[in-house]
Design an enzyme around this catalytic site. Structure first.
Site, short mmCIF file in Angstrom:
data_model
loop_
_atom_site.label_atom_id
_atom_site.label_comp_id
_atom_site.label_asym_id
_atom_site.label_seq_id
_atom_site.Cartn_x
_atom_site.Cartn_y
_atom_site.Cartn_z
CB THR A 16 7.56 -6.40 3.56
OG1 THR A 16 8.96 -6.15 3.43
CG2 THR A 16 6.91 -5.25 4.29
CB SER A 111 1.41 -6.37 -3.68
OG SER A 111 0.94 -5.11 -3.36
CG HIS A 112 4.03 -3.11 -5.53
ND1 HIS A 112 3.89 -3.69 -4.30
CD2 HIS A 112 5.35 -2.90 -5.70
CE1 HIS A 112 5.06 -3.82 -3.73
NE2 HIS A 112 5.98 -3.35 -4.57
CG ASP A 276 -1.58 -2.42 -4.86
OD1 ASP A 276 -2.77 -2.30 -4.52
OD2 ASP A 276 -0.75 -3.07 -4.20
CG ASP A 278 -2.63 -6.48 -3.14
OD1 ASP A 278 -2.10 -5.47 -3.64
OD2 ASP A 278 -2.41 -6.85 -1.97
CG ASP A 280 -2.63 -3.70 -0.54
OD1 ASP A 280 -2.20 -3.35 -1.66
OD2 ASP A 280 -2.01 -4.50 0.20
NE ARG A 281 1.99 -1.00 -2.47
CZ ARG A 281 3.30 -0.87 -2.56
NH1 ARG A 281 3.81 0.04 -3.36
NH2 ARG A 281 4.10 -1.65 -1.88
CB THR A 343 8.47 -1.23 6.37
OG1 THR A 343 9.17 0.01 6.43
CG2 THR A 343 7.80 -1.38 5.03
CD GLU A 363 7.38 4.75 1.50
OE1 GLU A 363 7.40 5.34 0.41
OE2 GLU A 363 7.54 3.53 1.62
CE LYS A 375 -0.30 -1.59 1.14
NZ LYS A 375 0.66 -2.52 1.78
C1 VG1 Z 1 6.79 -2.49 0.37
C2 VG1 Z 1 6.47 -1.15 1.01
C3 VG1 Z 1 5.74 -1.37 2.33
C4 VG1 Z 1 4.49 -2.22 2.09
C5 VG1 Z 1 4.88 -3.52 1.39
C6 VG1 Z 1 3.68 -4.35 1.02
O1 VG1 Z 1 7.65 -3.24 1.21
O2 VG1 Z 1 7.63 -0.41 1.21
O3 VG1 Z 1 5.41 -0.13 2.87
O4 VG1 Z 1 3.86 -2.53 3.30
O5 VG1 Z 1 5.59 -3.22 0.19
O6 VG1 Z 1 2.77 -3.63 0.24
P1 VG1 Z 1 9.23 -3.30 1.00
O7 VG1 Z 1 9.74 -4.25 2.05
O8 VG1 Z 1 9.47 -3.77 -0.38
O9 VG1 Z 1 9.74 -1.92 1.18
V1 VG1 Z 1 1.86 -4.42 -0.92
O10 VG1 Z 1 0.82 -3.36 -1.57
O11 VG1 Z 1 3.11 -5.10 -1.76
O12 VG1 Z 1 1.07 -5.73 -0.09
CO CO Z 2 -0.68 -4.27 -2.56
#
Ligand code: VG1
Ligand code: CO
Length: 542
Positions: A16, A111-112, A276, A278, A280-281, A343, A363, A375
């Protein structure tokens, strides 16, 4: 410059949001180098161009930056801008790419996901518009990685990342820049900093921002504490390689300290927020009050015209498929288009570039606008602060007013983590094959109106992205969506998204899980979650 022979790995397929793996995977011989070379092979515009480079400070960030710089020099890149200490938030990278007309950017982050030697690491590539590369690009990178035989790397010492300076590797210019200032200035252009500042200096307003020992600490201190005079607004503000052992995911499950502060019986801050790994959340909370991210997007859309940067109005909005349809109600009332995308932020890029939308969100605690192409966590917090300054209402009052005007979408996401990949795929395949026959089926008082496998046609380039999630719509506007995560690093994660629309304001005060109880049961029954996954309850509820 030295060229090194290598052999391919078969698992470098971005998900993603970039390539995400265990640190120990990235530490395998040539693993990092193979993927970076594959990016350079595909991103030919980087040749003689400018690259922005930084990460969220997690374990392996610094080592990876040194390797990437040497490889950039050997691959004909002219100039690289690197954040001091290797730090750049994802939105800051997007901001820098756009401001300095860079040809692309690399963000080192999972990211998270948790960090540290046993945690996760990740690599995202952003294109010249500042946004995540599209699927066609990442597919090409993956193809390249499957047959890679060599990579190029300069044979030189590591450079210091600790001071702002300009230095060179074999003729390639490297600017170590302040990680914060360009981004902070952009925020100051967008929002009414005087109005926000007066909240803190003239009203008895206070806030608490939890940087979760991730990248936003230095940004939040500069913006909230220095520029906006919000004293002691930031907690966990020092970026750490393992995020202090925490899980840098801003939701109710992972922000215990912040919740404790906000829910205190006396002198709790008026606004709580977190972001989070990085940056962006975002999560927004009031005193004993949680703002669902899907509601946040709807509230932003309904009120954007009150803020200086969106005074002239909103062109259109977009939300990812699983995001609740709260924003759809607002768009309908405002007579603007609301796009439904798969997504991942990369699907918003074309809509933003072609000026079809001004705001977008997911979401998963993500919201943003046309100011960059990612984001943006701190942007969302500033949006709320500016709104509070204009409306002189609390977080809770703003949200409750919104529900009164537009109705409330009770919304939850249930995650089943680290399940067997084959079982997870079987579950989705089974849903897919029975999707069309579910129409008309009744479960208690709920009747299925439509069930399909979501497919998206990009209105700008007409590209088609299929199999993005199974959605079930009920005749009372309730909805269930199922999909598998594309960011995990262990087995599969099944995400089940459930929502119910309630207009009667006397019913706006229920507990979310209770309000959704029947639909939660229906979701488990239809997908046979127990049978396929052997799980009687989700691991994480957000
Ligand atoms: C998750 C979230 C998605 C978001 C992605 C990257 O993906 O559901 O909405 O865009 O993380 O966010 P997934 O495929 O695990 O549902 V971040 O803050 O990790 O760059
Ligand atoms: Co992130």
């Amino acid at each position: 410059m030295p060229t090194i022979n290598t052999t391919p790995y078969s698992d470098q397929k971005p998900g993603t949001s970039g390539l995400r793996k265990k640190v120990t995977d990235f530490q395998q011989v040539h693993y990092l180098e193979n993927f970076i070379q594959s990016i350079f092979n595909v991103a030919t515009t980087l040749n003689k161009g400018l690259l922005v480079l930084g990460g969220d400070g997690r374990y392996y960030n610094r080592q990876a930056i040194q390797v990437i710089l040497k490889m950039a020099a050997a691959n004909g890149i002219s100039r690289v801008m690197v954040g001091k200490n290797g730090l750049l938030s994802t939105p800051a990278v997007s901001c820098l790419i756009r401001k300095y007309n860079a040809n692309g950017g690399i963000v080192l982050s999972a990211s998270h996901n948790p960090g540290g030697p046993e945690g996760d690491f990740g690599i995202k590539f952003n294109i010249a518009n500042g946004g995540p590369a599209a699927g066609s690009f990442t597919d090409a990178v993956y193809e390249n990685s499957l047959s890679i035989e060599k990579y190029h790397i300069a044979d030189t010492d590591d450079i210091s990342l600790n001071t702002q300076q300009t230095t060179y590797i074999e003729g390639m210019q490297i600017d170590i820049i302040d990680s914060v200032s360009d981004y902070a200035s952009l925020m100051q252009e967008l929002f009414d900093f005087d109005a926000i500042k007066s909240l803190f200096t003239e009203k008895s307003f206070s806030m608490c921002f939890d940087a979760m020992h991730a990248v936003t600490g230095p940004y939040a201190k500069e913006i909230f504490e220095k520029r906006l005079s919000a004293s002691k607004a930031v907690i966990n503000g020092v970026p750490l390689e393992d995020f202090g052992g925490g899980h840098p995911d801003p939701n109710l499950a992972h922000t215990e300290e912040l919740l404790h502060i906000l829910n205190a019986a006396t002198s709790a801050p008026d606004l709580g927020a977190a972001s989070d790994g990085d940056g962006d959340r975002n999560m927004i909370i009031g005193q004993n009050f949680f703002v669902n991210p899907s509601d946040s997007l709807a509230i932003m859309t309904a009120n954007a015209h009150l803020l200086p940067c969106y005074q002239s109005g909103i062109r259109g909005v977009a939300r990812s498929l699983p995001t609740s349809r709260a924003v759809d109600k607002v768009a309908q009332r405002m007579n603007i288009t609301c796009y439904e995308t798969p997504t991942g932020w990369k699907f918003f890029g074309n809509l933003l570039d072609d000026k079809l939308i001004s705001l977008c969100g997911e979401e998963s605690f993500g919201s943003g606008s046309d100011h960059i192409r990612e984001k943006d966590g701190l942007w969302a917090v500033l949006f709320w602060l500016n709104l509070i300054a204009v409306k002189q209402q609390s977080v809770e009052e703003i949200t409750r007013d919104h529900w009164k005007r537009f109705g409330r979408h009770y919304y939850t996401r249930h995650d089943y983590e680290a399940i067997d990949t084959t079982s997870a795929n079987n579950l989705i395949n089974a849903l897919r094959s029975k999707a069309s026959s579910l129409t008309g089926e009744q479960f208690g008082t709920y009747t299925i109106q439509l069930c399909d496998d979501f497919s998206y046609t990009d209105p700008v380039d007409n590209s088609i992205t299929e199999h993005q999630g199974i959605r079930i719509l009920f005749d009372d506007e309730s909805r269930i969506v199922y999909r598998l995560s594309g960011t995990g690093t262990e087995g599969a994660t099944l995400r089940v998204y459930i929502e119910r629309y309630v207009t009667n304001s006397e019913q706006h005060d229920m507990d979310t899980q209770t309000a959704l109880q029947k639909l939660i049961e229906i979701a488990r029954t239809i997908a046979e979650i127990n049978d396929y996954c052997g799980r009687s309850a989700p691991d994480v509820i957000t």
